[in-house]
Design a protein around this motif. Structure first.
Motif, mmCIF file in Angstrom:
data_model
loop_
_atom_site.group_PDB
_atom_site.id
_atom_site.type_symbol
_atom_site.label_atom_id
_atom_site.label_comp_id
_atom_site.label_asym_id
_atom_site.label_seq_id
_atom_site.Cartn_x
_atom_site.Cartn_y
_atom_site.Cartn_z
ATOM 1 N N GLU A 1 0.827 -1.212 0.000
ATOM 2 C CA GLU A 1 0.000 0.000 0.000
ATOM 3 C C GLU A 1 0.860 1.260 0.000
ATOM 4 O O GLU A 1 0.496 2.278 -0.591
ATOM 5 N N LEU A 2 2.023 1.179 0.649
ATOM 6 C CA LEU A 2 2.940 2.323 0.717
ATOM 7 C C LEU A 2 3.918 2.360 -0.459
ATOM 8 O O LEU A 2 4.845 3.158 -0.460
ATOM 9 N N ASN A 3 3.694 1.474 -1.433
ATOM 10 C CA ASN A 3 4.519 1.417 -2.647
ATOM 11 C C ASN A 3 5.995 1.131 -2.366
ATOM 12 O O ASN A 3 6.879 1.650 -3.059
ATOM 13 N N VAL A 4 6.236 0.303 -1.369
ATOM 14 C CA VAL A 4 7.607 -0.127 -1.086
ATOM 15 C C VAL A 4 7.998 -1.121 -2.175
ATOM 16 O O VAL A 4 7.232 -2.026 -2.500
ATOM 17 N N PRO A 5 9.169 -0.974 -2.764
ATOM 18 C CA PRO A 5 9.603 -1.907 -3.815
ATOM 19 C C PRO A 5 9.666 -3.355 -3.305
ATOM 20 O O PRO A 5 9.984 -3.602 -2.139
ATOM 21 N N GLN A 6 9.368 -4.288 -4.187
ATOM 22 C CA GLN A 6 9.294 -5.700 -3.830
ATOM 23 C C GLN A 6 10.588 -6.220 -3.205
ATOM 24 O O GLN A 6 10.550 -7.006 -2.271
ATOM 25 N N ASN A 7 11.732 -5.775 -3.697
ATOM 26 C CA ASN A 7 12.988 -6.257 -3.114
ATOM 27 C C ASN A 7 13.131 -5.834 -1.653
ATOM 28 O O ASN A 7 13.670 -6.577 -0.831
ATOM 29 N N LEU A 8 12.605 -4.665 -1.293
ATOM 30 C CA LEU A 8 12.670 -4.223 0.103
ATOM 31 C C LEU A 8 11.626 -4.946 0.943
ATOM 32 O O LEU A 8 11.879 -5.264 2.114
ATOM 33 N N ILE A 9 10.461 -5.229 0.352
ATOM 34 C CA ILE A 9 9.460 -6.024 1.062
ATOM 35 C C ILE A 9 10.044 -7.384 1.394
ATOM 36 O O ILE A 9 9.859 -7.898 2.499
ATOM 37 N N GLN A 10 10.780 -7.954 0.464
ATOM 38 C CA GLN A 10 11.405 -9.250 0.711
ATOM 39 C C GLN A 10 12.398 -9.167 1.874
ATOM 40 O O GLN A 10 12.472 -10.075 2.697
ATOM 41 N N GLU A 11 13.134 -8.072 1.959
ATOM 42 C CA GLU A 11 14.054 -7.897 3.087
ATOM 43 C C GLU A 11 13.288 -7.814 4.411
ATOM 44 O O GLU A 11 13.714 -8.376 5.421
ATOM 45 N N VAL A 12 12.146 -7.124 4.398
ATOM 46 C CA VAL A 12 11.308 -7.028 5.598
ATOM 47 C C VAL A 12 10.797 -8.414 5.988
ATOM 48 O O VAL A 12 10.815 -8.784 7.167
ATOM 49 N N VAL A 13 10.355 -9.185 5.005
ATOM 50 C CA VAL A 13 9.874 -10.543 5.265
ATOM 51 C C VAL A 13 10.976 -11.383 5.906
ATOM 52 O O VAL A 13 10.734 -12.134 6.855
ATOM 53 N N GLU A 14 12.183 -11.243 5.415
ATOM 54 C CA GLU A 14 13.308 -11.991 5.980
ATOM 55 C C GLU A 14 13.548 -11.615 7.445
ATOM 56 O O GLU A 14 13.823 -12.477 8.281
ATOM 57 N N VAL A 15 13.412 -10.338 7.765
ATOM 58 C CA VAL A 15 13.546 -9.895 9.155
ATOM 59 C C VAL A 15 12.432 -10.516 9.994
ATOM 60 O O VAL A 15 12.678 -11.048 11.084
ATOM 61 N N ALA A 16 11.201 -10.471 9.489
ATOM 62 C CA ALA A 16 10.069 -11.042 10.228
ATOM 63 C C ALA A 16 10.256 -12.534 10.462
ATOM 64 O O ALA A 16 9.994 -13.042 11.565
ATOM 65 N N LEU A 17 10.716 -13.236 9.445
ATOM 66 C CA LEU A 17 10.899 -14.685 9.578
ATOM 67 C C LEU A 17 11.957 -15.043 10.619
ATOM 68 O O LEU A 17 11.863 -16.089 11.261
ATOM 69 N N ARG A 18 12.932 -14.158 10.809
ATOM 70 C CA ARG A 18 13.960 -14.411 11.828
ATOM 71 C C ARG A 18 13.380 -14.345 13.242
ATOM 72 O O ARG A 18 13.979 -14.861 14.181
ATOM 73 N N THR A 19 12.229 -13.715 13.401
ATOM 74 C CA THR A 19 11.601 -13.609 14.730
ATOM 75 C C THR A 19 10.573 -14.718 14.976
ATOM 76 O O THR A 19 10.094 -14.855 16.101
ATOM 77 N N LYS A 20 10.231 -15.464 13.964
ATOM 78 C CA LYS A 20 9.106 -16.412 14.025
ATOM 79 C C LYS A 20 9.217 -17.391 15.185
ATOM 80 O O LYS A 20 8.252 -17.564 15.953
ATOM 81 N N LYS A 21 10.342 -18.057 15.355
ATOM 82 C CA LYS A 21 10.472 -19.050 16.432
ATOM 83 C C LYS A 21 10.298 -18.413 17.801
ATOM 84 O O LYS A 21 9.665 -18.991 18.692
ATOM 85 N N ASP A 22 10.854 -17.223 17.976
ATOM 86 C CA ASP A 22 10.707 -16.544 19.267
ATOM 87 C C ASP A 22 9.262 -16.114 19.507
ATOM 88 O O ASP A 22 8.733 -16.263 20.603
ATOM 89 N N VAL A 23 8.626 -15.564 18.487
ATOM 90 C CA VAL A 23 7.238 -15.124 18.623
ATOM 91 C C VAL A 23 6.339 -16.304 18.968
ATOM 92 O O VAL A 23 5.443 -16.205 19.817
ATOM 93 N N LEU A 24 6.565 -17.441 18.320
ATOM 94 C CA LEU A 24 5.729 -18.624 18.546
ATOM 95 C C LEU A 24 6.194 -19.459 19.742
ATOM 96 O O LEU A 24 5.514 -20.423 20.115
ATOM 97 N N GLY A 25 7.347 -19.121 20.306
ATOM 98 C CA GLY A 25 7.845 -19.844 21.468
ATOM 99 C C GLY A 25 8.282 -21.265 21.163
ATOM 100 O O GLY A 25 8.129 -22.168 21.978
ATOM 101 N N ILE A 26 8.854 -21.437 19.971
ATOM 102 C CA ILE A 26 9.308 -22.795 19.587
ATOM 103 C C ILE A 26 10.829 -22.845 19.442
ATOM 104 O O ILE A 26 11.489 -21.875 19.408
#
Length: 121
Positions: free
Chosen positions: A96-121
């Protein structure tokens, strides 16, 4: 944009993080599958914490002093569906904010690095 810029700088710094968090939480609070997690939460405080965390996670030159992801989410009994819903709203917000796809992918990678901690696994 240069190669040595942080993701934080590439997406536009604090103004971009502020705009993204505000739009993101509007989406989250409209989603009945996850909005109940925020029923007893001060959203002003939550937005501030999220802005600080994202700025830090994206490489802003500041120290994050909040709880760890594991500690902040330990009591919530989150599932992968919850994580995916939140991640989906973040991705929608960035589109929605027109962030380029390559930067969205970088954000996704950051989010995925938190997944185990967020889910407590």
């Amino acid at each position: 944009m240069t190669q040595d810029q942080t993701l934080y700088e590439k997406i536009g710094g604090i103004n971009a993080v502020d705009a993204a968090v505000d739009i993101f939480y509007k989406k989250v609070l409209e989603d009945k599958t996850i909005s109940h997690f925020f029923d007893n939460v001060s959203m002003k405080s939550q937005r501030g914490k999220q802005k600080a965390f994202l700025a830090y996670a994206f490489g802003a030159p500041l120290n994050y002093t909040g709880k760890s992801m594991r500690e902040a989410h330990a009591h919530m009994n989150l599932t992968e569906d919850h994580f995916n819903a939140v991640a989906g709203h973040l991705i929608e917000t960035l589109h929605e904010l027109n962030v380029p796809q390559n930067l969205i992918q970088e954000v996704v990678e950051v989010a995925l690095r938190t997944k185990k901690d967020v889910l407590g696994i």
